[in-house]
Write an enzyme that holds these catalytic residues in place. Sequence first.
Site, PDB file in Angstrom:
ATOM      1  CG  HIS A 195       6.932 -29.605   1.587  1.00 21.78           C
ATOM      2  ND1 HIS A 195       7.461 -31.340   0.724  1.00 21.78           N
ATOM      3  CD2 HIS A 195       7.208 -29.094   2.082  1.00 21.78           C
ATOM      4  CE1 HIS A 195       8.033 -31.557   1.608  1.00 21.78           C
ATOM      5  NE2 HIS A 195       8.295 -31.054   2.610  1.00 21.78           N
TER       6      HIS A 195
ATOM      7  CD  GLU B  84      -3.313   0.453   1.870  1.00 19.00           C
ATOM      8  OE1 GLU B  84      -4.015  -0.597   1.867  1.00 19.00           O
ATOM      9  OE2 GLU B  84      -3.275   0.973   3.253  1.00 19.00           O
TER      10      GLU B  84
ATOM     11  CE  LYS C 134     -11.478   2.176   1.653  1.00 21.10           C
ATOM     12  NZ  LYS C 134     -10.906   2.985   2.845  1.00 21.10           N
TER      13      LYS C 134
END
Length: 407
Positions: free
Chosen positions: A277, A256, A391
């Site tokens: 793995h 950010e 937003k």
Amino acid sequence: MLKLQSHIHTQIKDISFPNISHYNQCSFEELFDIESIAKEINQRAEVLLVIGVGGSFLGARAVIDALTPYFAPDEFGVEVIYAGQNMSGAYLHQLLKYLDKKEVYVNVVSKSGTTMEPALAFRVVKQYMEKRYGDESKQRIIVTTDAERGVLKQIADNEGYRRFVIPSEVGGRYSVFTAAGLLPIAAAGIDIQAFLNGANHAEKDFENDNIEHNAAYQYALTRYEMYKKGYSVELLASFEPRLNKLHEWWKQLFGESEGKEYKGLYPSTVNYSTDLHAIGQFIQEGSRIMFETLIHFEEVEADMEIPFTFDDMDGLNYLGGRSMNSINAISKDGVALAHEEGGVPVVKIVMPKLDAFHVGYLMFFFMKACVISASLLEVNPFDQPGVEAYKRKMVELLKKDAVLVNE
């Protein structure tokens, strides 16, 4: 204190970086209030529900997960659980059913009170607490928000909730050393004085303008040099599962702060040996797009010794008498060597001990380095315009859909 091993050696002159010392200041009175309310929560509740998203909860969760037991953490302090970090109806429904069997306090953390995920969760939880506790809910809901403005401040004032402040100049991803992080951490039974002392020591250590003696500068410069060399991904790795949420906090901090103007390294994380793995094959032999930053704590408080067996059917008696942590440390060195030989540069960050002091020290180190690193890219470390864009679009679509449903 913190050992940084890197193959990059660069000099930078005549560049000034923003000061973040004000991010690590909490008054004696505020600390006293935080510790007092944390004690009250422990005496009157079994669960503290923290409502927040992003930096409003990730910093606290990173510290709590790193420093509390894997199992039965509520024996250490109250159990801290979370809401408002997603919009899953199933999650919230099951959460409230779980809370029915517990005594509950709520800490809602948001500078504005308008971020959709925590705002929705708080609306639901507020109603739940009022139905369950009546007027007592006002004592059990604690708000952490901006000092002067915002919807959440207005709600707190109207309802008479106790309130802590996130300083207006401190963004969520930098707020772990404010009440946003400290109240949940203290309620979980962690020594916040030791946590802050670690950050204070880091702040002093990283004031040195001499790059050769400043690990935060060195780490930022390493990242910048890797970026200039064409690497596009930084992979943060560790060998202790309890650091998974610290990884998530780091990912938000750098992603950010730096991901602007089509610049920046993509922050990704792995936890070894589990992820060896899963994604280990790609790291070893996949596209050469990444370098690796490996965190290691030299001392972890608990360990297990490998027993000898008479038959040695599994062929592991050569490790008999060794501790799991010592084997883990050697596997770290083996992984680092393999990745370096495979063309993945490795940066090593080594801390003496996994405790409150050193976690505070490490988190301040990352915050300081992040501000420097973003400044080298010539982007603002403190805003997040891309987040605001999503937003706005989300709210537009929700309002449009609400109109259609009501017609």
